[in-house]
Scaffold this active site. Structure first.
Site, mmCIF file in Angstrom:
data_model
loop_
_atom_site.group_PDB
_atom_site.id
_atom_site.type_symbol
_atom_site.label_atom_id
_atom_site.label_comp_id
_atom_site.label_asym_id
_atom_site.label_seq_id
_atom_site.Cartn_x
_atom_site.Cartn_y
_atom_site.Cartn_z
ATOM 1 N N CYS A 409 0.866 -1.175 0.000
ATOM 2 C CA CYS A 409 0.000 0.000 0.000
ATOM 3 C C CYS A 409 0.903 1.226 0.000
ATOM 4 O O CYS A 409 1.887 1.260 -0.741
ATOM 5 C CB CYS A 409 -0.970 -0.027 1.178
ATOM 6 N N ARG A 414 -2.329 -1.017 5.478
ATOM 7 C CA ARG A 414 -3.474 -1.638 4.804
ATOM 8 C C ARG A 414 -3.092 -2.979 4.194
ATOM 9 O O ARG A 414 -3.846 -3.964 4.294
ATOM 10 C CB ARG A 414 -4.010 -0.692 3.715
#
Length: 455
Positions: A409, A414
């Protein structure tokens, strides 16, 4: 004459009482109170054989209304086997209780995406006799008529009937399991519970936390400006300071789960064999009405980690390995876990990252609305999304789970959560590209793409 008047009076009184009784009864002689109770439970009950016979039919949809934990594989509420009926979709009663923005819209979108529609016969199952009723009432109020209820304990008791669990569902801990862990002290084996968030002030932790939990600041495992994990020797010191060894059962959680997943992936890379994240975060603990404490618990150190760090080196890769994966698309895929606008280069997604775009050759793997959210991988109560839906989403974008998948990410948070979910689902050849877009964009010689191409 007086006797005649008394007889007439008793006759009139008896007629009045009879009329009063009739007015409080329906045609079957049941009271209004009983009738009212029955009209709230008009849903049909389906038998096991009938449910089995209608599995897979286009005009039927089987819905698991229990918690996401039960759907994933935990044996809860007295079922003999955990997991869900194969082919069932999920629509948890818990979703109807959460407080989120645009809740009704999100619930309607969930119904549509899962094929739960008014033109189908809908079977709702649970194990506690409450969840299916809650969802049934919601569906009834939204125009559904053909609703059936089923007790999944009957299905689970028959070993010949298939139940589907994710291979590593235990990695996403249920609040029930965590509570049992505390009460039985992990049967004498070492365990640690950590609330994970950014910052030394630990604001969420001090408001209330799981009993015995200790705060971890994410700065203990990563550093700027790239925000990669610390060097291996420093990570080992972090583990020792927090009392973590390779044999320690580690449970991580937070008000926002993303930091917990970040630390979880790093611990697995280091070599901790039993790392778990509380599914749904601290909200799931509070919703279960388990005890919360505010006492600040101190870190307790250990002398030895028990292995050379990293004991699981392939779980996290760096820039050279990411380039190798991009060089051979036949064997691996660099999967972008950022919002669509970040992927196409419309925004960077971060106030401290100026560059926009993606590593040339990366494939979009979905994420959420911005750099702080992962709606594409979470249900409305922030538990993990149905695994079949995740895999189907990736299949549509050409992401083959049989290949090596390296998730990235902006700076790793994430992508770490999605890597953890992929691990829960049993995917084997998976890893985190730690540096992500932040590291890639720092070197102008690294090829960059923008725009909507995803192949």
């Amino acid at each position: 004459m007086v006797l005649q008047r008394k007889a007439l009076l008793f006759l009139l009184l008896g007629s009045f009482l009879l009329l009063s009784a009739c007015s409080n009864s329906n045609a079957t002689g049941k009271s209004k109170e009983t009738d009212k109770k029955e009209t709230t439970d008009v849903f049909q009950t389906i038998k096991t054989d009938d449910l089995k016979a209608n599995l897979g039919k286009e005009d039927w949809v089987i819905v698991d209304t229990r918690s996401n934990d039960a759907f994933n594989g935990w044996a809860l509420d007295g079922v003999k086997r955990g997991g869900h009926i194969k082919g069932a979709v999920d629509f948890s009663a818990d979703w109807l209780k959460v407080k989120v923005d645009k809740k009704d819209k999100k619930l309607k979108e969930a119904l549509k995406s899962k094929g739960i529609s008014t033109d189908k016969k809908v079977v709702l199952y649970d194990a506690n006799g409450k969840d299916a009723q809650t969802v049934a009432e919601y569906l009834k109020n939204n125009g559904f008529k053909n609703i059936y209820k089923f007790d999944v304990k009957e299905w689970a008791a028959n070993q010949d009937l298939a139940l589907e669990s994710y291979p590593n569902y235990e990695m996403l801990a249920s609040s029930t399991w965590v509570n049992d862990l505390i009460n039985n002290k992990n049967n004498g084996n070492p365990y640690k519970i950590f609330e994970v968030s950014w910052g030394d002030e630990a604001k969420d932790y001090k408001k209330g936390h799981i009993p015995g939990a200790v705060h971890i600041n994410t700065d203990e495992v990563e550093e700027g400006p790239v925000w990669n994990r610390l060097k291996d020797k420093k990570l080992e010191k972090f583990a020792l300071k927090n009392g973590i060894t390779t044999d320690t059962t580690v449970v991580l959680y937070g008000s926002d789960s993303m930091p917990a997943f970040r630390v979880a992936v790093i611990l697995k890379y280091m070599g901790v064999s039993d790392v778990r994240v509380l599914n749904g975060g601290f909200a799931s603990w509070k919703n279960a009405s388990y005890q919360v404490e505010k006492k600040v618990n101190s870190k307790k150190s250990v002398a030895s980690f028990g292995a050379v760090v990293p004991a699981n080196p392939d779980y996290i890769i760096d820039l050279p390995e990411a380039k190798t994966i991009l060089a051979d698309k036949n064997t691996g895929t660099l999967v972008d876990i950022r919002s669509w606008d970040e992927f196409i280069g419309k925004i960077s997604g971060y106030d401290y990252i100026e560059a926009k775009g993606r590593p040339a050759g990366a494939v979009w793997g979905h994420a959420g609305s911005d750099s702080s959210h992962l709606e594409d991988f979470r249900s409305i109560d922030n538990t993990m999304r149905n695994g079949s839906e995740i895999l189907s989403m990736w299949e549509k974008d050409g992401i083959n789970p049989d290949k090596k998948l390296a998730f990235y990410c902006g700076t790793g948070w994430r992508a770490a959560e999605v890597l953890f979910y992929a691990d829960v689902l049993g995917l084997k050849n998976i890893t985190l590209y730690d540096g992500g877009w932040n590291e890639w964009s720092m070197d102008p010689s690294n090829p960059v793409e923008k725009g909507k191409s995803n192949k």
